[in-house]
Design an enzyme around this catalytic site. Structure first.
Site, PDB file in Angstrom:
ATOM      1  N   HIS A  86      43.325  37.090  34.796  1.00 45.53           N
ATOM      2  CA  HIS A  86      43.886  35.997  35.591  1.00 45.53           C
ATOM      3  C   HIS A  86      45.408  36.078  35.554  1.00 45.53           C
ATOM      4  CE1 HIS A  86      44.886  31.972  36.970  1.00 45.53           C
ATOM      5  NE2 HIS A  86      43.676  31.924  37.481  1.00 45.53           N
TER       6      HIS A  86
ATOM      7  N   GLU B 206      43.298  36.565  43.946  1.00 46.48           N
ATOM      8  CA  GLU B 206      44.038  35.301  43.919  1.00 46.48           C
ATOM      9  C   GLU B 206      45.524  35.563  44.127  1.00 46.48           C
ATOM     10  OE1 GLU B 206      42.136  31.915  41.420  1.00 46.48           O
ATOM     11  OE2 GLU B 206      42.920  33.401  40.042  1.00 46.48           O
TER      12      GLU B 206
END
Length: 252
Positions: A96, A168
């Site tokens: 992430h 993302e």
């Protein structure tokens, strides 16, 4: 080919065990059949025992938000993938942008984690994404492609086909800015194209690619209509049971 959608909520560093339990109890009986969609929540390490226990008789799957690439040892503060598997977790989110940015994780770290996760029978959700600067310079495809290639290096075709990739754009995480439908489609297709180049088209056709970055009940349908978007990794909208369930309305 048709890929089963996967909607995953990332709670980040939110919720205590009581709140996690209440959330699972509020959503568990209202989730659609696993024939239609996979649904998961990524809980903080301190909530995993409670979340897994609360979800065990439902179709809700549970992800850890990180793990280490060794199973045991003198690694103070780290989470063992072996123990996550023994606890009953299903997925582990790795790479992430917050982990890369704040905790200085490298592509090599993420690759080692992916291998350790598979070695323990879990499924990685591998995140990738570019900064606003990279996006505006027109280098997003090249940058994200390099992240994906590095993260998947040395995995088998079978492993890659079974994992989840989450694109993302960093500039859209928690900022209220979201990528356009075209942005999401183009980048998720670019991610799939990297898999095709590295592992073959058959694998690329099977791997599931999520879009993440300010996904909400109001825009999830648009993203899910994109041919190369197979799901969403959702932050803020996954914290309340009602908004989390509303994300699944795209099925109707």
């Amino acid at each position: 080919m048709s890929r089963k959608p996967i909607i995953a909520g990332n709670w980040k560093m939110n919720k205590n065990p009581q709140e996690a339990k209440a959330f699972v109890e509020a959503v568990a009986s209202k989730l659609p059949s696993t024939d239609l969609v996979d649904v998961a929540v990524a809980a903080p390490a301190v909530d995993l025992v409670t979340t897994i226990e609360s979800a065990k008789d439902s179709v809700l799957k549970v992800a850890a938000q990180n793990c280490y690439f060794e199973n045991t040892g003198a690694f103070t503060g780290e989470t063992s993938p072996k123990v996550l598997a023994e606890m009953g977790a299903d997925y582990v989110v790795i790479g992430h942008s917050e982990r890369r940015d704040y905790f200085h994780e490298t592509d090599e770290d993420i690759n080692k984690k992916a291998k350790a996760i598979f070695a323990n029978g879990l499924t990685p959700i591998v995140c990738c994404g570019e900064s606003l600067e990279t996006y505006e310079a027109g280098k997003a495809v090249e940058f994200v492609g390099a992240q994906v290639s590095a993260a998947l290096a040395g995995l088998s075709a079978e492993q890659v086909a079974s994992l989840v990739l989450a694109y993302e754009p960093i500039w859209a995480i928690g900022t209220g800015k979201s990528a356009t439908q075209d942005d999401a489609q183009n980048m998720c297709k670019a991610v799939r194209d990297v898999v095709a180049a590295d592992f073959g088209q058959e694998v690329a056709d099977k791997v599931r690619v999520q879009y993440g970055g300010s996904v909400k009940p109001e825009n999830v349908k648009d993203y899910m209509a994109c041919p190369d978007v197979d799901g969403a990794l959702v932050g803020g909208a996954s914290l309340e049971a009602d908004s989390f369930l509303a994300l699944l309305d795209f099925l109707n």
